[in-house]
Write a protein that holds these residues in place. Structure first.
Motif, PDB file in Angstrom:
ATOM      1  N   VAL A 124     -87.688   4.266  59.476  1.00  0.00           N
ATOM      2  CA  VAL A 124     -88.253   5.609  59.638  1.00  0.00           C
ATOM      3  C   VAL A 124     -87.776   6.462  58.465  1.00  0.00           C
ATOM      4  O   VAL A 124     -86.571   6.663  58.281  1.00  0.00           O
ATOM      5  CB  VAL A 124     -87.802   6.248  60.976  1.00  0.00           C
ATOM      6  CG1 VAL A 124     -88.409   7.646  61.122  1.00  0.00           C
ATOM      7  CG2 VAL A 124     -88.184   5.362  62.148  1.00  0.00           C
ATOM      8  N   GLY A 125     -88.717   6.968  57.667  1.00  0.00           N
ATOM      9  CA  GLY A 125     -88.361   7.869  56.563  1.00  0.00           C
ATOM     10  C   GLY A 125     -88.659   7.254  55.208  1.00  0.00           C
ATOM     11  O   GLY A 125     -88.095   6.209  54.860  1.00  0.00           O
TER      12      GLY A 125
ATOM     13  N   GLY B  42     -87.973   8.645  52.225  1.00  0.00           N
ATOM     14  CA  GLY B  42     -87.166   9.196  51.138  1.00  0.00           C
ATOM     15  C   GLY B  42     -86.479   8.016  50.465  1.00  0.00           C
ATOM     16  O   GLY B  42     -86.686   6.844  50.835  1.00  0.00           O
TER      17      GLY B  42
ATOM     18  N   GLY C 251     -84.468   5.475  52.891  1.00  0.00           N
ATOM     19  CA  GLY C 251     -85.309   4.565  53.677  1.00  0.00           C
ATOM     20  C   GLY C 251     -85.974   3.529  52.778  1.00  0.00           C
ATOM     21  O   GLY C 251     -86.038   2.338  53.118  1.00  0.00           O
TER      22      GLY C 251
ATOM     23  N   THR D 139     -85.367  13.924  48.296  1.00  0.00           N
ATOM     24  CA  THR D 139     -85.466  13.024  47.143  1.00  0.00           C
ATOM     25  C   THR D 139     -86.315  13.610  46.013  1.00  0.00           C
ATOM     26  O   THR D 139     -86.042  13.365  44.829  1.00  0.00           O
ATOM     27  CB  THR D 139     -86.056  11.670  47.614  1.00  0.00           C
ATOM     28  OG1 THR D 139     -85.206  11.175  48.658  1.00  0.00           O
ATOM     29  CG2 THR D 139     -86.147  10.656  46.503  1.00  0.00           C
TER      30      THR D 139
ATOM     31  N   VAL E 157     -79.501  13.939  39.073  1.00  0.00           N
ATOM     32  CA  VAL E 157     -78.278  13.507  38.384  1.00  0.00           C
ATOM     33  C   VAL E 157     -77.819  12.153  38.938  1.00  0.00           C
ATOM     34  O   VAL E 157     -77.873  11.911  40.152  1.00  0.00           O
ATOM     35  CB  VAL E 157     -77.162  14.568  38.539  1.00  0.00           C
ATOM     36  CG1 VAL E 157     -75.834  14.061  37.999  1.00  0.00           C
ATOM     37  CG2 VAL E 157     -77.572  15.855  37.821  1.00  0.00           C
TER      38      VAL E 157
ATOM     39  N   TYR F 246     -85.856  10.555  40.100  1.00  0.00           N
ATOM     40  CA  TYR F 246     -85.789   9.919  41.434  1.00  0.00           C
ATOM     41  C   TYR F 246     -87.164   9.735  42.082  1.00  0.00           C
ATOM     42  O   TYR F 246     -87.384   8.718  42.761  1.00  0.00           O
ATOM     43  CB  TYR F 246     -84.845  10.690  42.364  1.00  0.00           C
ATOM     44  CG  TYR F 246     -83.384  10.475  42.032  1.00  0.00           C
ATOM     45  CD1 TYR F 246     -82.832   9.189  42.054  1.00  0.00           C
ATOM     46  CD2 TYR F 246     -82.556  11.530  41.706  1.00  0.00           C
ATOM     47  CE1 TYR F 246     -81.497   8.983  41.737  1.00  0.00           C
ATOM     48  CE2 TYR F 246     -81.217  11.330  41.397  1.00  0.00           C
ATOM     49  CZ  TYR F 246     -80.698  10.057  41.416  1.00  0.00           C
ATOM     50  OH  TYR F 246     -79.378   9.851  41.115  1.00  0.00           O
TER      51      TYR F 246
ATOM     52  N   CYS G   8     -83.871   6.890  58.715  1.00  0.00           N
ATOM     53  CA  CYS G   8     -83.362   7.562  57.499  1.00  0.00           C
ATOM     54  C   CYS G   8     -84.185   8.834  57.345  1.00  0.00           C
ATOM     55  O   CYS G   8     -84.965   8.970  56.411  1.00  0.00           O
ATOM     56  CB  CYS G   8     -83.556   6.682  56.268  1.00  0.00           C
ATOM     57  SG  CYS G   8     -82.998   4.988  56.459  1.00  0.00           S
ATOM     58  N   ALA G   9     -84.033   9.746  58.300  1.00  0.00           N
ATOM     59  CA  ALA G   9     -84.975  10.863  58.409  1.00  0.00           C
ATOM     60  C   ALA G   9     -84.474  12.139  57.758  1.00  0.00           C
ATOM     61  O   ALA G   9     -85.040  13.218  57.981  1.00  0.00           O
ATOM     62  CB  ALA G   9     -85.335  11.095  59.870  1.00  0.00           C
ATOM     63  N   GLY G  10     -83.415  12.073  56.967  1.00  0.00           N
ATOM     64  CA  GLY G  10     -82.980  13.217  56.160  1.00  0.00           C
ATOM     65  C   GLY G  10     -82.787  14.484  56.974  1.00  0.00           C
ATOM     66  O   GLY G  10     -81.915  14.548  57.856  1.00  0.00           O
TER      67      GLY G  10
ATOM     68  N   GLY H 213     -84.401  22.960  46.647  1.00  0.00           N
ATOM     69  CA  GLY H 213     -84.334  21.799  47.530  1.00  0.00           C
ATOM     70  C   GLY H 213     -83.580  22.212  48.777  1.00  0.00           C
ATOM     71  O   GLY H 213     -82.872  23.218  48.758  1.00  0.00           O
TER      72      GLY H 213
ATOM     73  N   SER I 226     -75.806  14.407  48.913  1.00  0.00           N
ATOM     74  CA  SER I 226     -75.478  13.995  47.554  1.00  0.00           C
ATOM     75  C   SER I 226     -74.147  13.254  47.565  1.00  0.00           C
ATOM     76  O   SER I 226     -73.228  13.675  48.271  1.00  0.00           O
ATOM     77  CB  SER I 226     -75.365  15.236  46.658  1.00  0.00           C
ATOM     78  OG  SER I 226     -75.129  14.848  45.340  1.00  0.00           O
TER      79      SER I 226
ATOM     80  N   THR J 296     -78.220   8.715  44.084  1.00  0.00           N
ATOM     81  CA  THR J 296     -77.569   7.789  43.142  1.00  0.00           C
ATOM     82  C   THR J 296     -77.189   6.494  43.859  1.00  0.00           C
ATOM     83  O   THR J 296     -77.357   5.394  43.341  1.00  0.00           O
ATOM     84  CB  THR J 296     -76.264   8.409  42.594  1.00  0.00           C
ATOM     85  OG1 THR J 296     -76.530   9.714  42.114  1.00  0.00           O
ATOM     86  CG2 THR J 296     -75.649   7.547  41.513  1.00  0.00           C
TER      87      THR J 296
HETATM   88  C1  LIG Z   1     -80.797  20.647  45.983  1.00  0.00           C
HETATM   89  C2  LIG Z   1     -80.334  19.215  46.017  1.00  0.00           C
HETATM   90  C3  LIG Z   1     -79.760  18.614  44.883  1.00  0.00           C
HETATM   91  C4  LIG Z   1     -79.322  17.307  44.926  1.00  0.00           C
HETATM   92  N1  LIG Z   1     -78.889  16.692  43.776  1.00  0.00           N
HETATM   93  C5  LIG Z   1     -78.611  15.367  43.793  1.00  0.00           C
HETATM   94  C6  LIG Z   1     -78.328  14.659  42.593  1.00  0.00           C
HETATM   95  O1  LIG Z   1     -78.413  15.226  41.501  1.00  0.00           O
HETATM   96  N2  LIG Z   1     -77.984  13.354  42.678  1.00  0.00           N
HETATM   97  C7  LIG Z   1     -77.916  12.695  43.872  1.00  0.00           C
HETATM   98  O2  LIG Z   1     -77.570  11.523  43.886  1.00  0.00           O
HETATM   99  N3  LIG Z   1     -78.218  13.323  45.023  1.00  0.00           N
HETATM  100  C8  LIG Z   1     -78.603  14.633  45.007  1.00  0.00           C
HETATM  101  N4  LIG Z   1     -78.973  15.253  46.142  1.00  0.00           N
HETATM  102  C9  LIG Z   1     -78.946  14.517  47.394  1.00  0.00           C
HETATM  103  C10 LIG Z   1     -80.128  13.557  47.517  1.00  0.00           C
HETATM  104  O3  LIG Z   1     -81.330  14.183  47.137  1.00  0.00           O
HETATM  105  C11 LIG Z   1     -80.196  13.079  48.965  1.00  0.00           C
HETATM  106  O4  LIG Z   1     -78.923  12.599  49.332  1.00  0.00           O
HETATM  107  C12 LIG Z   1     -81.212  11.942  49.146  1.00  0.00           C
HETATM  108  O5  LIG Z   1     -82.450  12.306  48.580  1.00  0.00           O
HETATM  109  C13 LIG Z   1     -81.356  11.636  50.614  1.00  0.00           C
HETATM  110  O6  LIG Z   1     -82.438  10.753  50.775  1.00  0.00           O
HETATM  111  P1  LIG Z   1     -83.043  10.505  52.211  1.00  0.00           P
HETATM  112  O7  LIG Z   1     -84.039   9.425  52.074  1.00  0.00           O
HETATM  113  O8  LIG Z   1     -81.914  10.325  53.176  1.00  0.00           O
HETATM  114  O9  LIG Z   1     -83.699  11.909  52.630  1.00  0.00           O
HETATM  115  P2  LIG Z   1     -85.123  12.530  52.265  1.00  0.00           P
HETATM  116  O10 LIG Z   1     -85.448  12.378  50.844  1.00  0.00           O
HETATM  117  O11 LIG Z   1     -85.114  13.909  52.816  1.00  0.00           O
HETATM  118  O12 LIG Z   1     -86.139  11.631  53.083  1.00  0.00           O
HETATM  119  C14 LIG Z   1     -86.226  11.629  54.494  1.00  0.00           C
HETATM  120  C15 LIG Z   1     -87.677  11.331  54.830  1.00  0.00           C
HETATM  121  O13 LIG Z   1     -87.820  11.159  56.230  1.00  0.00           O
HETATM  122  C16 LIG Z   1     -89.071  11.689  56.601  1.00  0.00           C
HETATM  123  N5  LIG Z   1     -89.034  11.955  58.047  1.00  0.00           N
HETATM  124  C17 LIG Z   1     -88.249  12.843  58.696  1.00  0.00           C
HETATM  125  N6  LIG Z   1     -88.482  12.804  60.013  1.00  0.00           N
HETATM  126  C18 LIG Z   1     -89.422  11.858  60.207  1.00  0.00           C
HETATM  127  C19 LIG Z   1     -90.097  11.356  61.375  1.00  0.00           C
HETATM  128  N7  LIG Z   1     -89.831  11.822  62.597  1.00  0.00           N
HETATM  129  N8  LIG Z   1     -91.032  10.380  61.216  1.00  0.00           N
HETATM  130  C20 LIG Z   1     -91.333   9.890  59.973  1.00  0.00           C
HETATM  131  N9  LIG Z   1     -90.729  10.346  58.839  1.00  0.00           N
HETATM  132  C21 LIG Z   1     -89.778  11.305  58.956  1.00  0.00           C
HETATM  133  C22 LIG Z   1     -89.196  12.944  55.757  1.00  0.00           C
HETATM  134  O14 LIG Z   1     -90.526  13.419  55.639  1.00  0.00           O
HETATM  135  C23 LIG Z   1     -88.600  12.480  54.447  1.00  0.00           C
HETATM  136  O15 LIG Z   1     -89.580  12.009  53.547  1.00  0.00           O
HETATM  137  C24 LIG Z   1     -79.418  16.571  46.137  1.00  0.00           C
HETATM  138  C25 LIG Z   1     -80.008  17.164  47.263  1.00  0.00           C
HETATM  139  C26 LIG Z   1     -80.495  18.446  47.196  1.00  0.00           C
HETATM  140  C27 LIG Z   1     -81.200  19.040  48.394  1.00  0.00           C
END
Ligand SMILES: Cc1cc2nc3c(=O)[nH]c(=O)nc-3n(C[C@H](O)[C@H](O)[C@H](O)COP(=O)(O)OP(=O)(O)OC[C@H]3O[C@@H](n4cnc5c(N)ncnc54)[C@H](O)[C@@H]3O)c2cc1C
Length: 406
Positions: free
Chosen positions: A10-11, A13, A16, A46, A52, A151, A203-205, A348, A380, A384
């Protein structure tokens, strides 16, 4: 009709996607479905981050963050090289702007060494100028491993490889409910039909805690959305920054402080700050989601956090609303920067897990139910570290399914 698969992710980003990619790499032929609620991949954290490549400098030795960012950086670099994704290991400096920050700079030096970073250098005030001629400080650390990357391009490539390896990615499929069946399988009800799976990874962020709830479990922490806003440096002033210039972070907070970042496709960004967002996907002050806001305001953890750090919270709000305040914090690093050099950039929203006693969960945090692994906190440097997190998830999944990961 209910579709059926071995693994449901799930997710869509980067976490996931990296998990799905590593699972398929480890077990070709696995029937894997990835569900994403948006119409495209990488639409939230993401696609809205600083881009970075972090090295592992900041994180507590032995923590998941430290371990997975150090190996994750190498895995991300190898992935980018193998697939022709734009990146640049340009190095960064972390600058102490006053004598008072020197002990914290020294702590970072110790942490970096404990985390196995090679080639770090201590810089004097004069040596800072050799690397970043317009930066100023009393001392700094140069970290050669750090860099910049695209990314969203990494995410698109992961999506392409998942599909090529036989995985299915369903967009516009929001998971609404996860129900356990008698044979230890799970069924996800989604806006695009039902999917049954032997094992589920979430992995729903920004919605990670809600997805834990949707599976019938009380999450150990709540997601509190902190928006990070950026300015862009006008073209004619971009010569003030060569690569990455960071302040010494406040150890009480997992956010790194506003910094200068060269973007991989050109331009320089300054930010991000950290203000409470009125919606989990609230990229502006004016975006308000009543459910998100009510949930946040009724959460005692948030009030305890605000009560513990009132001046920091007040300062962040002032800095968000005042360009000159924002500029003043940037001037500590690059004194020549002027408010007139800044134009509005993007924003973000960080999915930051917080406990009911108001503590920010610093480390990556997983929760489990039989047949489900939830990634609850992946702030963050999870972008990476994503390929290393994906590897860790793969090991856990095959351990739970009692099949060795290959
Ligand atoms: C401002 C900012 C700056 C950052 N800078 C950096 C950096 O420079 N370097 C670095 O390494 N990290 C950085 N990070 C952190 C990094 O972006 C995150 O740790 C990473 O993107 C997390 O990925 P993710 O897949 O967990 O979350 P997300 O990218 O948020 O993805 C989660 C996904 O789940 C989906 N989702 C949620 N609920 C559901 C549901 N019920 N059903 C289906 N889909 C669902 C969402 O739509 C989303 O697409 C930064 C973050 C931010 C906000």
């Amino acid at each position: 009709m209910t579709a059926s698969c071995d693994i449901l992710v799930v997710g869509g980003g980067i976490v996931g996607l990296a998990a799905a990619f590593r699972l398929l790499e480890s077990r070709p032929g696995l029937r894997l479905v990835l569900l994403e609620k948006e119409g495209a991949l990488a639409r939230h954290q993401t696609g809205h981050n600083s881009g970075v490549l972090h090295s592992g400098l900041y994180y507590k030795p032995g923590s998941e963050k430290a371990k997975l960012s150090v190996s994750g950086l190498q895995e991300m670099l190898a992935f980018c090289k193998a697939h022709g994704i734009a990146h640049d290991q340009c190095g960064k400096i972390v600058v102490a702007t006053s004598e008072a920050e020197l002990p914290r700079l020294e702590d970072l030096w110790r942490r970096g060494n404990a985390n196995g970073l090679l080639g770090m250098r201590r810089l004097s005030a004069a040596q800072i100028k050799e690397i970043e001629p317009h930066a100023a400080g009393v001392a700094a650390i140069h970290v050669p491993q750090e860099g910049i990357v695209d990314y969203p391009a990494v995410s698109e490539k992961l999506g392409e490889l998942i599909r090529r390896q036989g995985g299915e990615i369903r967009l516009n499929a929001r998971v609404q409910n996860l129900a356990a069946a008698a044979n230890s399988e799970w069924t996800a009800q989604t806006t695009a039909g039902a999917v049954r799976a032997r094992f589920v990874i979430t992995c729903a962020g920004l919605h990670s805690d809600r997805v834990v709830k949707a599976a019938g479990q009380k999450p150990g922490a709540r997601i509190v959305p902190f928006r990070g806003e950026y300015y862009k440096i006008k073209k004619e002033r971009q010569h003030l920054v060569r690569n990455l210039i960071y302040p010494v972070p406040d150890p009480k907070f997992p956010f790194l402080g506003v910094h200068f970042t060269r973007l991989i496709h050109g331009g320089i960004e300054a930010g991000p700050n950290a203000v409470l967002a009125f919606a989990r996907e609230g990229y502006r002050w004016t975006t308000v989601n009543l459910r998100d806001l009510a949930e946040a305001l009724l959460f005692p953890g948030l009030w305890r956090f605000l009560a513990a750090y009132p001046s920091m919270c007040g300062y962040e709000i002032r800095r968000s609303l005042s360009k000159s305040e924002f500029c003043r914090s940037l001037q500590k690093l690059v004194p020549e920067i002027r408010a007139g050099d800044l134009e509005p950039g993007g924003a973000g929203v960080r999915a930051q897990a917080m406990t009911a006693n108001g503590k920010l969960v610093e480390d990556f945090h997983f929760e489990e139910q039989p047949g489900i692994l939830h990634v609850v906190n992946a702030p963050s440097p999870a972008a990476t570290a994503s390929l290393a997190i994906g590897r860790r998830i793969t090991e856990k999944v095959f351990e739970r399914l009692q099949e060795p990961a290959k």
